[in-house]
Enzyme design. Structure first.
Site, PDB file in Angstrom:
ATOM      1  N   SER A   1     -25.579 -31.815  -2.401  1.00 56.12           N
ATOM      2  CA  SER A   1     -24.267 -32.503  -2.505  1.00 56.12           C
ATOM      3  C   SER A   1     -24.453 -33.913  -1.876  1.00 56.12           C
ATOM      4  O   SER A   1     -25.565 -34.387  -1.568  1.00 56.12           O
ATOM      5  CB  SER A   1     -22.963 -31.821  -2.058  1.00 56.12           C
ATOM      6  OG  SER A   1     -21.796 -32.321  -2.426  1.00 56.12           O
TER       7      SER A   1
ATOM      8  N   HIS B   1     -27.174 -30.360   9.588  1.00 57.38           N
ATOM      9  CA  HIS B   1     -27.342 -30.474  11.150  1.00 57.38           C
ATOM     10  C   HIS B   1     -26.622 -31.419  11.904  1.00 57.38           C
ATOM     11  O   HIS B   1     -26.107 -32.308  11.328  1.00 57.38           O
ATOM     12  CB  HIS B   1     -28.707 -30.372  11.711  1.00 57.38           C
ATOM     13  CG  HIS B   1     -29.775 -29.356  11.200  1.00 57.38           C
ATOM     14  ND1 HIS B   1     -30.459 -28.348  11.863  1.00 57.38           N
ATOM     15  CD2 HIS B   1     -30.164 -29.338   9.723  1.00 57.38           C
ATOM     16  CE1 HIS B   1     -31.134 -27.762  10.953  1.00 57.38           C
ATOM     17  NE2 HIS B   1     -30.918 -28.095   9.758  1.00 57.38           N
TER      18      HIS B   1
ATOM     19  N   ASP C   1     -32.120 -33.498   4.635  1.00 56.08           N
ATOM     20  CA  ASP C   1     -32.893 -34.314   3.926  1.00 56.08           C
ATOM     21  C   ASP C   1     -31.937 -34.908   2.746  1.00 56.08           C
ATOM     22  O   ASP C   1     -30.873 -34.456   2.308  1.00 56.08           O
ATOM     23  CB  ASP C   1     -33.815 -33.320   3.101  1.00 56.08           C
ATOM     24  CG  ASP C   1     -34.933 -32.762   4.244  1.00 56.08           C
ATOM     25  OD1 ASP C   1     -34.682 -32.842   5.307  1.00 56.08           O
ATOM     26  OD2 ASP C   1     -35.785 -31.922   3.598  1.00 56.08           O
TER      27      ASP C   1
END
Length: 361
Positions: free
Chosen positions: A330, A220, A144
């Site tokens: 981050s 991911h 995200d």
């Protein structure tokens, strides 16, 4: 004659300031000022007003670096691991949810009392059905976040935000041997960018995704690929929010980062997790030897680890497979090789979620 004598220390001893205290106070104050400036820039952007690029000078960067962000991040990490009393968990987490706009309806466990400490709450898992992985497009978002920049890499320079660049070679480090990376035998006279491209007619592309504190903190695999090498750069832990990325040139080259490199069906592929303030911990699930934000390191140093051995050709990753996590929020930078007809399905500044399409052929 019965009055007691008042003993006082010399004025110089009372008001003695050590250099470290001056640096912390000055640097912290300046960092606060920059936060306020970033807030004003964000408001202008929301109103559609284009903000001119104004880069930090060398002394401003040095002043920012004087703030002990690595020490503060380690302290923050330990604080996050302190178990909270059950009665305190809901008020603390609710304040965080309200401040950063966290959507707890997507969490695998919605009950706030379940999370024993802030660290567990930050690294909460999602319900499987809320992030379907796109099967049509070849590259998906690994996390995200917010799209800061994307496009072709040109002249060995990569844009961290519009108008502010950093060196591709400084960011990835010296080229790894072709035996480990399965790269083509490029001429020594070629540029670093040309040496990464393995197939004729291909181009090098990049995409920068910023994870805010309220975002899902795991990342991911963005495609089917094989990870053959890890390079860890210890470094600063400056903020990487869009305002600071617009202000400090080569910010991502200053900060601590973990570069995973390998190959996919079109050639070279890399994913880099960039650390930031209060993100002293970057974890890669299959790499137990990785330890980030250690108390001491040599400036400009890096360490390499190869996943290629006599009986192993790297770590195969499937699109959407769990890869790692940040402790707070981050930035992730993708740099990869693809044919010239590769197209991004993105807009700069848009919000994106893990599993959604980044681009395809």
């Amino acid at each position: 004659t019965d009055r007691k004598k008042l003993h006082t220390a010399p004025v110089g001893q009372v008001f003695r300031l050590r250099p470290f205290h001056v640096l912390v106070a000055t640097g912290g104050g300046y960092a606060g000022y920059r936060k306020y400036e970033d807030y004003k820039l964000e408001q202008l952007e929301k109103r559609g007003i284009e903000v001119p690029v104004k880069l930090a000078s060398e002394w401003e960067v040095a002043l920012y670096k004087s703030v002990p962000t690595r020490l503060l991040s380690r302290a923050w990490g330990r604080l996050n691991q302190v178990e909270l009393p059950t009665w305190l968990r809901k008020p603390v987490y609710s304040l965080y949810i309200w401040t950063f706009g966290v959507n707890m309806k997507e969490a695998a466990v919605e009950d706030l009392h379940h999370y024993r400490n802030l660290s567990e709450f930050f690294r909460r898992k999602l319900k499987p059905q809320v992030r379907p992985v796109c099967c049509v497009h070849s590259v998906i978002s690994p996390s995200d976040g917010k799209i800061l920049n994307f496009g072709q890499v040109k002249n060995c320079e990569v844009e961290q935000v519009k108008g502010v660049t950093y060196s591709l070679e400084s960011f990835l480090g010296p080229r790894i041997s072709t035996e480990e990376m399965h790269l083509s035998q490029a001429s020594p006279g070629n540029s670093f960018q040309q040496q990464l491209v393995t197939k004729e007619g291909n181009e090098l592309y990049h995409c920068v995704i910023y994870l805010a504190p309220g975002d899902y903190h795991c990342f991911h695999s963005p495609t089917d690929w094989t990870v053959s090498h890890r390079r860890h750069f210890p470094g600063s832990l400056m903020s990487v929010n869009p305002g600071v990325a617009r202000w400090i040139k080569e910010l991502f080259c200053h900060n601590e980062r973990v570069v995973l490199t390998g190959d996919w069906k079109h050639g070279f592929f890399s994913l880099t997790a960039v650390g930031a303030t209060n993100v002293g911990s970057i974890r890669i699930y299959f790499d137990q030897d990785l330890h980030t934000n250690s108390p001491s390191y040599s400036k400009g140093s890096y360490n390499d680890f190869s996943f290629i051995s006599n009986n192993k050709e790297g770590i195969p990753m499937r699109k959407g497979e769990h890869l790692g996590e940040f402790n707070l929020g981050s930035t992730i930078v993708l740099i990869f090789e693809a044919p010239k007809d590769f197209k991004f399905n993105l807009k700069a500044g848009q919000k994106i979620r893990f599993g959604e399409a980044l681009g395809s052929l």
